[in-house]
Scaffold this motif. Sequence first.
Motif, short mmCIF file in Angstrom:
data_model
loop_
_atom_site.label_atom_id
_atom_site.label_comp_id
_atom_site.label_asym_id
_atom_site.label_seq_id
_atom_site.Cartn_x
_atom_site.Cartn_y
_atom_site.Cartn_z
N HIS A 53 20.34 -33.00 24.44
CA HIS A 53 20.54 -31.56 24.59
C HIS A 53 21.77 -31.10 23.83
O HIS A 53 22.66 -31.90 23.52
CB HIS A 53 20.66 -31.19 26.07
CG HIS A 53 19.36 -31.26 26.80
ND1 HIS A 53 18.81 -32.46 27.20
CD2 HIS A 53 18.50 -30.28 27.20
CE1 HIS A 53 17.65 -32.22 27.81
NE2 HIS A 53 17.44 -30.91 27.82
N HIS A 58 22.82 -26.40 28.62
CA HIS A 58 21.43 -26.59 28.18
C HIS A 58 20.77 -27.67 29.03
O HIS A 58 19.65 -27.49 29.54
CB HIS A 58 21.45 -26.98 26.70
CG HIS A 58 20.09 -27.07 26.07
ND1 HIS A 58 19.86 -27.85 24.95
CD2 HIS A 58 18.91 -26.50 26.37
CE1 HIS A 58 18.60 -27.75 24.61
NE2 HIS A 58 18.00 -26.92 25.45
N ASN A 62 17.76 -27.10 32.21
CA ASN A 62 16.46 -27.78 32.15
C ASN A 62 16.25 -28.72 33.32
O ASN A 62 15.17 -28.75 33.93
CB ASN A 62 16.33 -28.56 30.83
CG ASN A 62 15.90 -27.68 29.68
OD1 ASN A 62 15.26 -26.65 29.86
ND2 ASN A 62 16.25 -28.07 28.46
N THR A 65 15.75 -26.87 36.70
CA THR A 65 14.38 -26.35 36.80
C THR A 65 13.39 -27.47 37.08
O THR A 65 12.51 -27.34 37.94
CB THR A 65 13.99 -25.62 35.50
OG1 THR A 65 14.96 -24.61 35.21
CG2 THR A 65 12.62 -24.99 35.61
N GLY A 115 15.99 -30.93 23.08
CA GLY A 115 15.97 -30.41 24.44
C GLY A 115 14.60 -30.50 25.09
O GLY A 115 13.58 -30.51 24.41
N SER A 117 13.12 -28.28 26.99
CA SER A 117 12.65 -26.97 27.43
C SER A 117 11.13 -26.80 27.35
O SER A 117 10.52 -26.18 28.22
CB SER A 117 13.32 -25.86 26.61
OG SER A 117 14.71 -25.92 26.73
N VAL A 120 9.58 -28.74 30.22
CA VAL A 120 9.94 -28.08 31.47
C VAL A 120 9.13 -26.79 31.63
O VAL A 120 8.70 -26.46 32.74
CB VAL A 120 11.45 -27.80 31.52
CG1 VAL A 120 11.82 -26.92 32.71
CG2 VAL A 120 12.23 -29.12 31.59
N SER A 121 8.89 -26.07 30.54
CA SER A 121 8.04 -24.88 30.60
C SER A 121 6.62 -25.25 31.04
O SER A 121 5.99 -24.51 31.80
CB SER A 121 7.99 -24.19 29.24
OG SER A 121 9.24 -23.61 28.91
N HIS A 172 8.77 -23.29 23.84
CA HIS A 172 8.59 -22.72 25.18
C HIS A 172 7.16 -22.22 25.35
O HIS A 172 6.51 -22.48 26.38
CB HIS A 172 9.56 -21.56 25.40
CG HIS A 172 10.99 -21.97 25.35
ND1 HIS A 172 12.02 -21.05 25.41
CD2 HIS A 172 11.59 -23.18 25.26
CE1 HIS A 172 13.18 -21.68 25.36
NE2 HIS A 172 12.94 -22.96 25.26
#
Length: 203
Positions: A53, A58, A62, A65, A115, A117, A120-121, A172
């Motif tokens: 990350h 950042h 993540n 979440t 990352g 993200s 995680v999305s 994302h």
Amino acid sequence: MEFSITLAIIVATSLVSWLGFNNEALKGALVLWPPAVTRRHEYHRFLGYGVVHADFMHLLFNMFTLFFFGRLMEGFYAQYLGAMGFLWFYLSALVVSALPSYLKHRDDPDYVTLGASGAVSAVLFAFILLRPWETLLIYFIPVPAIIFAALYTGYSVYMNHRQADRINHSAHLAGAAYGVLFTVLMEPKVVSHFLAELMNPGG
């Protein structure tokens, strides 16, 4: 205590990211740098970029979440894919969410992304299919999950079109779409469940 894939992912990602904060060589070997894949066939970067990350905030956002939504989804996928189902979903989400960036920048030596993200999305949007009216705290502001999903998608589309910052909005969007598609293909009844939940916000 029962083993949790979600916690294992968080620990591994946090450890590697922490090491990468002070080790540019390690970070450089893992980030998604498209020319390294195109020219040197370093396919490990499609997974490696998700365990490093840019900075502590950042990483924290993540993993925070993932902690809250990953555990429920871990149990859900285990019903259909076995104990390791969530891990395969998460790793495949990393790969899929990186593909738009890679395809667009495959020969661009100045582009890198990193990352978790995108994955995680994918987890978050899969969760929203199951609980669309769950209250999410966005910067300590309570927002229904389905409203957040609409705002998040619209914002990501807008910012991806503008390309005015260094955030990988395409990851994302791809991750979110993959989370929904993967879950629906795995269990088509999720669609009727989502629609029923959507029509019953007070339930």
